[in-house]
Design a protein around this motif. Structure first.
Motif, PDB file in Angstrom:
ATOM      1  N   GLY A  30       0.796  -1.229   0.000  1.00 43.88           N
ATOM      2  CA  GLY A  30       0.000   0.000   0.000  1.00 43.88           C
ATOM      3  C   GLY A  30       0.824   1.272   0.000  1.00 43.88           C
ATOM      4  O   GLY A  30       0.297   2.351   0.252  1.00 43.88           O
ATOM      5  N   LYS A  31       2.121   1.162  -0.303  1.00 40.92           N
ATOM      6  CA  LYS A  31       2.972   2.360  -0.287  1.00 40.92           C
ATOM      7  C   LYS A  31       3.075   2.965  -1.684  1.00 40.92           C
ATOM      8  O   LYS A  31       3.001   2.259  -2.691  1.00 40.92           O
ATOM      9  CB  LYS A  31       4.387   1.989   0.177  1.00 40.92           C
ATOM     10  N   SER A 115      -1.372  -4.037  -2.224  1.00 45.61           N
ATOM     11  CA  SER A 115      -2.002  -4.110  -0.895  1.00 45.61           C
ATOM     12  C   SER A 115      -2.608  -5.471  -0.640  1.00 45.61           C
ATOM     13  O   SER A 115      -3.270  -5.684   0.357  1.00 45.61           O
ATOM     14  CB  SER A 115      -3.118  -3.069  -0.796  1.00 45.61           C
ATOM     15  N   CYS A 183      -5.494   2.644   9.771  1.00 39.77           N
ATOM     16  CA  CYS A 183      -4.636   3.805   9.989  1.00 39.77           C
ATOM     17  C   CYS A 183      -5.409   4.854  10.763  1.00 39.77           C
ATOM     18  O   CYS A 183      -6.546   5.175  10.429  1.00 39.77           O
ATOM     19  CB  CYS A 183      -4.178   4.396   8.663  1.00 39.77           C
ATOM     20  N   LEU A 232       0.586  10.333   4.907  1.00 40.53           N
ATOM     21  CA  LEU A 232      -0.312   9.645   3.976  1.00 40.53           C
ATOM     22  C   LEU A 232       0.056   9.896   2.518  1.00 40.53           C
ATOM     23  O   LEU A 232      -0.426   9.217   1.630  1.00 40.53           O
ATOM     24  CB  LEU A 232      -1.766  10.065   4.237  1.00 40.53           C
ATOM     25  N   ARG A 234       2.570   8.943   1.310  1.00 37.48           N
ATOM     26  CA  ARG A 234       3.303   7.738   0.917  1.00 37.48           C
ATOM     27  C   ARG A 234       2.434   6.489   0.866  1.00 37.48           C
ATOM     28  O   ARG A 234       2.951   5.378   0.851  1.00 37.48           O
ATOM     29  CB  ARG A 234       4.467   7.504   1.893  1.00 37.48           C
ATOM     30  N   PHE A 235       1.102   6.640   0.850  1.00 34.87           N
ATOM     31  CA  PHE A 235       0.235   5.451   0.813  1.00 34.87           C
ATOM     32  C   PHE A 235      -0.810   5.557  -0.298  1.00 34.87           C
ATOM     33  O   PHE A 235      -1.261   6.653  -0.643  1.00 34.87           O
ATOM     34  CB  PHE A 235      -0.468   5.273   2.160  1.00 34.87           C
ATOM     35  N   ALA A 238      -4.263   1.562   0.845  1.00 37.46           N
ATOM     36  CA  ALA A 238      -3.592   0.701   1.806  1.00 37.46           C
ATOM     37  C   ALA A 238      -4.510   0.229   2.935  1.00 37.46           C
ATOM     38  O   ALA A 238      -4.301  -0.851   3.479  1.00 37.46           O
ATOM     39  CB  ALA A 238      -2.396   1.446   2.405  1.00 37.46           C
ATOM     40  N   ALA A 265      -5.268   7.010   0.443  1.00 40.61           N
ATOM     41  CA  ALA A 265      -4.649   6.035   1.348  1.00 40.61           C
ATOM     42  C   ALA A 265      -5.645   4.948   1.745  1.00 40.61           C
ATOM     43  O   ALA A 265      -5.267   3.816   2.012  1.00 40.61           O
ATOM     44  CB  ALA A 265      -4.110   6.741   2.586  1.00 40.61           C
TER      45      ALA A 265
END
Ligand SMILES: [Zn+2]
Length: 471
Positions: A30-31, A115, A183, A232, A234-235, A238, A265
């Motif tokens: 998920g990144k 993911s 998250c 976030l 970076r997602f 995810a 995200a």
């Protein structure tokens, strides 16, 4: 507010990979990453791309109006710039909007991790043994239903000190039992730092991780992440459960790209929970028109009403502040307050004023420290204050939210200043009376003339108290 973001940034994420990565690549799940952010060799990355564990996409998407940054969603032309770039040998476009996360260049791709990961599904992940109040339980039940259903959004409007965190435990438990990824994002680093030990204690087997600007652990490979909203970026797709704390707070309140990244995200079928004690006008409007389901908690967990601020006119305030001092009237109140069992939180409108007044009070012989956004020892000082190692903390709006001290009085100096809007004043007042042992506290706004923001804050608090009384 949130669902409208989808129409601004239609989510064409067909490039999200679906193949299942091997266990050791949980860190990529998920990144959304730049090449140098992936701790693997060139060959390993190519192998993961060929097996669809990673998907490689252009960093900018062509759009009707020009490029759009795939990381932050920016498509405003003035946030794109060019620079001579050795790798591609020409003037290369880059995104200035999200540059604090590292430069996204047109000639360098972005990688997206699949993911499709099987997260552990512990049978009894929650070790918390407390009990919820009836109001918390009602809210918790609604959130469990949301997590179990096919997803959707819900806003939880809970007064400061309602016990939001505990109220989330049943929904988090349910999600973890079902092998879902969660998250909890919040705009403030201090809040992430404070939540981490509490969540670790409540969910000891889960390996909760915290991500923020200078967090020691940057892996982000746990099924339950606590993160600042900026992380976030970076997602992508995810999380099955996305909890956004303080949805009304700066910078989340003002930055459309944070809405974009928090949407992205979450998986499309995710349960999205927004938390707030002070909804903005836009959110209130959506609630009124029934466009956003809401759960309302007007009572604190200990059942006592919110302390109502007293407004005290102090005509000489600005003259004294200019000299880096406090007027005699406030000094006298501080002296009296220091004879009580409570500690004192003193809010000032700027870092400079906070430092000056802390110095002044120190010279006056008080046991005092200052804490603000640029303070590198902030976390230690806050922890020491909580342990009652000193009596008085002078601060800025940085501590208006999320930070809990058991027994404090709160003075706001120059409450008419523009930084103290209604939401900030309600949050600041909400620092008092947080514990069972000491459910009240004095909140005083010192001012040189009442502002609408002060009056609205007092009204909002009285309104909540009336609702709470009615049950
Ligand atoms: Zn960008």
């Amino acid at each position: 507010m949130i669902s409208s973001i989808r129409s601004y940034f239609p989510q064409r994420l067909s490039w999200i990979p679906t193949s299942r990565p091997p266990h050791e690549y949980f860190e990529l799940a998920g990144k959304l990453l730049l090449k140098h952010e992936i701790p693997l060799s060139e060959e390993q990355i190519s192998h993961l791309v060929s097996t669809s564990v990673l998907t490689k996409v252009d960093s900018f998407e062509r759009h009707y109006f020009g490029p759009r940054c795939r990381r932050c969603g920016n498509q405003q032309a003035h946030f794109f710039a060019t620079m001579p770039h050795a790798s591609c040998g020409r003037d290369c476009t880059y995104c200035r909007y999200c540059i604090q996360m590292g430069r996204v260049l047109a000639c360098e791709p972005i990688y997206i991790g699949s993911s499709n990961v099987k997260w552990p599904a512990p049978a009894h992940p929650c070790a918390w043994e407390g009990t919820l109040t009836p109001a918390q339980e009602m809210a918790a039940d609604e959130l469990v239903t949301l997590v179990q259903s096919g997803g959707g959004e819900r806003l939880v409007w809970a007064v400061c000190g309602a016990g939001k965190t505990e109220m989330l435990f049943p929904a988090i438990t349910k999600a973890l039992q079902q092998g879902k990824r969660i998250c909890l994002a919040t705009p403030r680093t201090d809040v992430v730092r404070e939540l981490l030990p509490r969540m670790k204690t409540a969910f000891p087997q889960v390996g909760v991780q915290a991500l923020y600007g200078d967090s020691p652990d940057k892996r982000g490979n746990a099924p339950f992440l606590l993160a600042t909203t900026h992380q976030l970026y970076r997602f992508a797709h995810a999380f099955d459960v996305m909890i956004i704390d303080e949805v009304d707070a700066f910078p989340f309140h003002n930055d459309p790209s944070l809405h974009f990244v928090s949407q992205r995200a979450a998986k499309p079928e995710a349960a999205v929970i927004y938390l707030t004690a002070t909804p903005r006008k836009k959110q209130k409007r959506k609630i009124r028109y029934k466009k956003l389901p809401v759960t309302f908690i007007p009572r604190r967990f200990h059942g006592h009403p919110l302390p109502v601020p007293q407004l005290k006119l102090t005509p000489t305030l600005h003259r004294s502040l200019k000299k880096g001092e406090l007027p005699t009237r406030i000094l006298k109140s501080i002296a009296e307050q220091n004879l009580t069992h409570r500690q004192l939180l003193l809010f000032l409108p700027s870092i400079k004023k906070a430092e000056e007044i802390a110095r002044f009070l120190l010279e006056e012989g008080y046991d005092v420290k200052a804490v603000h956004a640029e303070d590198t020892d902030r976390a230690e000082k806050i922890a020491a204050f909580r342990k009652k190692e000193y009596r008085m903390l002078v601060t800025t709006t940085i501590l208006e939210r999320g930070v809990t001290f058991p027994s404090v009085d709160v003075f706001v100096i120059d409450a008419g200043h523009a930084v103290f809007d209604e939401a900030a004043l309600v949050q600041i007042a909400g620092r008092a009376g947080r514990s069972h042992e000491d459910p009240s506290g004095n909140v005083i706004f010192y001012h040189i003339g009442k502002t609408d923001e002060m009056l609205d804050a007092v009204d909002a608090i009285l309104y909540m108290n009336r609702l709470g009384e009615k049950g």
